[in-house]
Scaffold this motif. Sequence first.
Motif, PDB file in Angstrom:
ATOM      1  N   ALA A 182      31.213  49.827  22.045  1.00 36.84           N
ATOM      2  CA  ALA A 182      31.667  48.662  21.274  1.00 36.84           C
ATOM      3  C   ALA A 182      30.545  48.064  20.425  1.00 36.84           C
ATOM      4  CB  ALA A 182      32.237  47.609  22.214  1.00 36.84           C
ATOM      5  N   SER A 183      29.322  48.067  20.932  1.00 37.16           N
ATOM      6  CA  SER A 183      28.235  47.446  20.173  1.00 37.16           C
ATOM      7  C   SER A 183      27.928  48.237  18.898  1.00 37.16           C
ATOM      8  CB  SER A 183      26.977  47.316  21.036  1.00 37.16           C
ATOM      9  OG  SER A 183      26.493  48.592  21.379  1.00 37.16           O
ATOM     10  N   LYS A 184      27.979  49.568  18.971  1.00 35.80           N
ATOM     11  CA  LYS A 184      27.746  50.381  17.773  1.00 35.80           C
ATOM     12  C   LYS A 184      28.853  50.162  16.751  1.00 35.80           C
ATOM     13  CE  LYS A 184      25.178  54.108  19.986  1.00 35.80           C
ATOM     14  NZ  LYS A 184      25.205  55.527  20.358  1.00 35.80           N
ATOM     15  N   LEU A 185      30.069  50.085  17.237  1.00 39.10           N
ATOM     16  CA  LEU A 185      31.194  49.850  16.349  1.00 39.10           C
ATOM     17  C   LEU A 185      31.079  48.472  15.692  1.00 39.10           C
ATOM     18  CD1 LEU A 185      33.771  51.121  15.313  1.00 39.10           C
ATOM     19  CD2 LEU A 185      34.983  50.099  17.234  1.00 39.10           C
ATOM     20  N   GLN A 186      30.646  47.476  16.446  1.00 36.81           N
ATOM     21  CA  GLN A 186      30.464  46.127  15.922  1.00 36.81           C
ATOM     22  C   GLN A 186      29.394  46.109  14.833  1.00 36.81           C
ATOM     23  OE1 GLN A 186      32.248  43.391  16.493  1.00 36.81           O
ATOM     24  NE2 GLN A 186      31.003  42.248  15.037  1.00 36.81           N
ATOM     25  N   ARG A 187      28.250  46.788  15.075  1.00 32.36           N
ATOM     26  CA  ARG A 187      27.172  46.836  14.076  1.00 32.36           C
ATOM     27  C   ARG A 187      27.633  47.547  12.810  1.00 32.36           C
ATOM     28  NH1 ARG A 187      23.362  48.512  18.308  1.00 32.36           N
ATOM     29  NH2 ARG A 187      23.537  50.563  17.359  1.00 32.36           N
ATOM     30  N   PHE A 193      30.922  45.272   6.249  1.00 33.44           N
ATOM     31  CA  PHE A 193      31.335  43.960   5.748  1.00 33.44           C
ATOM     32  C   PHE A 193      30.271  43.380   4.835  1.00 33.44           C
ATOM     33  CE2 PHE A 193      31.533  39.333   6.097  1.00 33.44           C
ATOM     34  CZ  PHE A 193      32.852  39.103   5.675  1.00 33.44           C
ATOM     35  N   HIS A 194      28.996  43.548   5.233  1.00 31.03           N
ATOM     36  CA  HIS A 194      27.895  43.044   4.435  1.00 31.03           C
ATOM     37  C   HIS A 194      27.825  43.743   3.063  1.00 31.03           C
ATOM     38  CE1 HIS A 194      23.956  41.427   3.434  1.00 31.03           C
ATOM     39  NE2 HIS A 194      23.515  42.665   3.204  1.00 31.03           N
ATOM     40  N   LEU A 195      28.070  45.045   3.054  1.00 29.92           N
ATOM     41  CA  LEU A 195      28.033  45.787   1.797  1.00 29.92           C
ATOM     42  C   LEU A 195      29.164  45.379   0.844  1.00 29.92           C
ATOM     43  CD1 LEU A 195      27.219  49.398   3.031  1.00 29.92           C
ATOM     44  CD2 LEU A 195      25.721  47.837   1.796  1.00 29.92           C
ATOM     45  N   GLU A 196      30.297  45.025   1.401  1.00 26.50           N
ATOM     46  CA  GLU A 196      31.441  44.672   0.573  1.00 26.50           C
ATOM     47  C   GLU A 196      31.344  43.256   0.020  1.00 26.50           C
ATOM     48  OE1 GLU A 196      34.880  45.389   2.978  1.00 26.50           O
ATOM     49  OE2 GLU A 196      34.801  47.542   2.657  1.00 26.50           O
ATOM     50  N   HIS A 197      30.569  42.420   0.641  1.00 28.72           N
ATOM     51  CA  HIS A 197      30.526  41.018   0.214  1.00 28.72           C
ATOM     52  C   HIS A 197      29.204  40.631  -0.303  1.00 28.72           C
ATOM     53  CE1 HIS A 197      34.164  41.237   2.517  1.00 28.72           C
ATOM     54  NE2 HIS A 197      34.555  40.114   1.963  1.00 28.72           N
TER      55      HIS A 197
END
Length: 197
Positions: A182-187, A193-197
Amino acid sequence: MEFSSLTEALASKSYEKIPDICDNLLLQAAAEGVAYEDDWPYAIHLLGHIYVDDINSARFLWKSIPSAIKETQLELVAVWKIGQKLWTRDYGGVHEAIRGFDWSQEVQCLVAGFSELYTKRMFQLLLSAYSTISIQDAALFLGMNEDDATNYVLQQGWVVDPASRMLTVKKQAIVTEQKLDASKLQRLTEYVFHLEH
């Protein structure tokens, strides 16, 4: 000299530990100035290096053994013959050297363990290097007669062509499990998300 750790490794069939145990005991004896040459289990030490496929260390150990000991310990010379065959990549000769000596009780188990391991290594070599191989060549590499070698590889899923006396190698599927916690998926999600915004 105290060889209890070596005796335990032999008894538990932890043969991969033997070279390190022997090397450490040898360094300890040298540091303490203890005369060890006459009592040292050179055959086991040498075979330990051969077992873990460290032929260079085996060669250096062989060169450091006093000539008088090499001349009196026939079993040590027989172990070195295995090492020589490995060094020259005489795969069939390794099996001949193993079978060509009447091993003592304390060395016999280690030799049997090495023989089994070596057969598995040779099978893996055949598996990676060949798509077809003659029964005769497979028997030579595996150190078996032709019938036993054929049965051995048939159990591994290989196919035999009796007319040409050839074996078709069955490559084993490489299974890789991709673990995604889950932590890898979250990162990853945050990065995208950061790249898109």
